[in-house]
Scaffold this motif. Sequence first.
Motif, PDB file in Angstrom:
ATOM      1  N   ASP A  65      -2.027  -5.588 -12.938  1.00 41.24           N
ATOM      2  CA  ASP A  65      -1.685  -7.555 -13.005  1.00 41.24           C
ATOM      3  C   ASP A  65      -1.613  -8.472 -11.865  1.00 41.24           C
ATOM      4  N   ILE A  66      -3.132  -7.627 -11.284  1.00 42.17           N
ATOM      5  CA  ILE A  66      -3.047  -8.662 -10.170  1.00 42.17           C
ATOM      6  C   ILE A  66      -4.158  -7.685  -8.742  1.00 42.17           C
ATOM      7  N   ILE A  67      -4.975  -8.919  -8.770  1.00 38.08           N
ATOM      8  CA  ILE A  67      -5.997  -8.159  -7.580  1.00 38.08           C
ATOM      9  C   ILE A  67      -6.052  -8.257  -5.840  1.00 38.08           C
ATOM     10  N   LEU A  68      -5.951  -7.146  -5.351  1.00 36.81           N
ATOM     11  CA  LEU A  68      -5.655  -7.892  -3.917  1.00 36.81           C
ATOM     12  C   LEU A  68      -6.416  -7.422  -3.264  1.00 36.81           C
ATOM     13  N   ALA A  69      -7.464  -8.385  -2.944  1.00 39.72           N
ATOM     14  CA  ALA A  69      -8.795  -8.657  -1.887  1.00 39.72           C
ATOM     15  C   ALA A  69      -8.700  -8.326  -0.584  1.00 39.72           C
ATOM     16  N   LEU A  70      -8.512  -7.746   0.124  1.00 41.10           N
ATOM     17  CA  LEU A  70      -9.045  -7.390   1.009  1.00 41.10           C
ATOM     18  C   LEU A  70      -9.859  -8.646   1.875  1.00 41.10           C
ATOM     19  N   ALA A  71      -9.210  -8.924   2.708  1.00 36.55           N
ATOM     20  CA  ALA A  71     -10.659 -10.561   2.832  1.00 36.55           C
ATOM     21  C   ALA A  71     -10.739 -11.028   4.292  1.00 36.55           C
ATOM     22  N   GLY A  72     -11.296  -9.418   5.499  1.00 40.20           N
ATOM     23  CA  GLY A  72     -11.876  -9.064   5.923  1.00 40.20           C
ATOM     24  C   GLY A  72     -13.372  -9.985   5.827  1.00 40.20           C
ATOM     25  N   VAL A  73     -13.928  -9.963   7.061  1.00 41.12           N
ATOM     26  CA  VAL A  73     -15.146 -10.644   7.398  1.00 41.12           C
ATOM     27  C   VAL A  73     -16.117  -9.294   6.630  1.00 41.12           C
ATOM     28  N   PRO A  94      -5.687 -12.004 -11.842  1.00 46.16           N
ATOM     29  CA  PRO A  94      -5.735 -13.138 -10.817  1.00 46.16           C
ATOM     30  C   PRO A  94      -6.359 -11.987  -9.603  1.00 46.16           C
ATOM     31  N   ILE A  95      -7.016 -12.989  -8.622  1.00 50.86           N
ATOM     32  CA  ILE A  95      -7.100 -12.649  -7.194  1.00 50.86           C
ATOM     33  C   ILE A  95      -6.379 -13.076  -6.186  1.00 50.86           C
ATOM     34  N   VAL A  96      -5.890 -12.187  -5.399  1.00 49.83           N
ATOM     35  CA  VAL A  96      -4.997 -12.753  -4.271  1.00 49.83           C
ATOM     36  C   VAL A  96      -6.248 -12.327  -2.789  1.00 49.83           C
ATOM     37  N   GLY A  97      -6.017 -13.090  -2.008  1.00 56.17           N
ATOM     38  CA  GLY A  97      -7.018 -12.453  -0.760  1.00 56.17           C
ATOM     39  C   GLY A  97      -5.922 -11.890  -0.425  1.00 56.17           C
ATOM     40  N   VAL A  98      -6.191 -11.274   0.902  1.00 63.30           N
ATOM     41  CA  VAL A  98      -4.858 -10.607   1.788  1.00 63.30           C
ATOM     42  C   VAL A  98      -6.016 -10.746   3.111  1.00 63.30           C
ATOM     43  N   ILE A 109     -16.720 -14.485   0.208  1.00 61.25           N
ATOM     44  CA  ILE A 109     -16.797 -13.644  -1.231  1.00 61.25           C
ATOM     45  C   ILE A 109     -15.105 -13.729  -1.955  1.00 61.25           C
ATOM     46  N   VAL A 110     -14.001 -13.565  -0.773  1.00 59.53           N
ATOM     47  CA  VAL A 110     -12.896 -13.389  -1.336  1.00 59.53           C
ATOM     48  C   VAL A 110     -12.333 -14.409  -1.431  1.00 59.53           C
ATOM     49  N   SER A 111     -12.199 -15.805  -0.754  1.00 58.46           N
ATOM     50  CA  SER A 111     -12.048 -17.023  -0.589  1.00 58.46           C
ATOM     51  C   SER A 111     -12.713 -17.670  -1.549  1.00 58.46           C
ATOM     52  N   SER A 112     -13.178 -17.752  -2.544  1.00 59.21           N
ATOM     53  CA  SER A 112     -13.817 -18.174  -3.530  1.00 59.21           C
ATOM     54  C   SER A 112     -13.865 -17.735  -4.624  1.00 59.21           C
ATOM     55  N   ARG A 113     -13.087 -16.870  -4.719  1.00 63.43           N
ATOM     56  CA  ARG A 113     -12.665 -16.306  -6.115  1.00 63.43           C
ATOM     57  C   ARG A 113     -10.778 -16.512  -6.619  1.00 63.43           C
ATOM     58  N   SER A 114     -10.303 -16.528  -4.838  1.00 59.54           N
ATOM     59  CA  SER A 114      -9.116 -16.380  -5.211  1.00 59.54           C
ATOM     60  C   SER A 114      -7.746 -17.308  -5.610  1.00 59.54           C
ATOM     61  N   VAL A 115      -6.606 -16.736  -5.726  1.00 59.97           N
ATOM     62  CA  VAL A 115      -6.342 -18.375  -6.609  1.00 59.97           C
ATOM     63  C   VAL A 115      -5.396 -19.051  -5.205  1.00 59.97           C
ATOM     64  N   VAL A 116      -4.949 -17.618  -4.360  1.00 60.86           N
ATOM     65  CA  VAL A 116      -4.348 -18.135  -2.659  1.00 60.86           C
ATOM     66  C   VAL A 116      -4.657 -16.486  -2.059  1.00 60.86           C
ATOM     67  N   ASP A 117      -5.080 -17.159  -0.759  1.00 63.04           N
ATOM     68  CA  ASP A 117      -5.166 -16.540   0.658  1.00 63.04           C
ATOM     69  C   ASP A 117      -4.013 -16.577   1.202  1.00 63.04           C
ATOM     70  N   VAL A 118      -3.404 -15.508   1.637  1.00 59.63           N
ATOM     71  CA  VAL A 118      -2.082 -15.447   2.313  1.00 59.63           C
ATOM     72  C   VAL A 118      -2.554 -14.100   3.659  1.00 59.63           C
ATOM     73  N   ARG A 119      -1.735 -14.013   5.199  1.00 57.98           N
ATOM     74  CA  ARG A 119      -1.573 -13.552   5.858  1.00 57.98           C
ATOM     75  C   ARG A 119      -0.865 -12.000   5.713  1.00 57.98           C
ATOM     76  N   TRP A 120      -1.489 -11.425   6.555  1.00 55.54           N
ATOM     77  CA  TRP A 120      -0.686 -10.367   6.809  1.00 55.54           C
ATOM     78  C   TRP A 120       0.122  -9.998   6.838  1.00 55.54           C
ATOM     79  N   ASN A 121       1.448 -10.317   5.730  1.00 58.49           N
ATOM     80  CA  ASN A 121       3.257 -10.082   6.264  1.00 58.49           C
ATOM     81  C   ASN A 121       4.074  -9.929   4.935  1.00 58.49           C
TER      82      ASN A 121
END
Length: 134
Positions: A65-73, A94-98, A109-121
């Motif tokens: 349903d969704i991809i969570l992409a761990l957005a560490g460097v 859809p991709i959400v950057g975490v 790599i993550v932020s350019s492909r994600s619909v949104v980036d969220v903090r670890w919450n």
Amino acid sequence: MAKEYKIFISHSWQYSDTLEALRNLLNARGYFSATYEESTKDNPINSKNESYVKQRLAKKIGDSDIILALAGVYASHSSWMAWELDKALELGTPIVGVIPHGQQRISSIVSSRSVVDVRWNTESIITAIRAHSK
């Protein structure tokens, strides 16, 4: 009955502890239900045939349903993560950057492909999953 989300977490195997921490974070919420589709060190696709591995991953990504992409460097140094995220875009998943806990910078790599980036919450991640899932 509440929706059970099929989630594929794109991650670097060198940082599998972050993958487990994210799963634990989501699983700790009694009101949120998910199954996980990604391959892990403990549950790999046992093949050295890259074409076969990509075929199996593409099915898992497409079924999610969704991809969570761990957005560490570190994601910027993972050709597999880039491939997974490009495949998700191709398949319309859809991709959400975490952003991992404590990280200040995130991978393009993550932020350019994600619909949104969220903090670890937990609430931010679950809200993004619900808002952007197929």
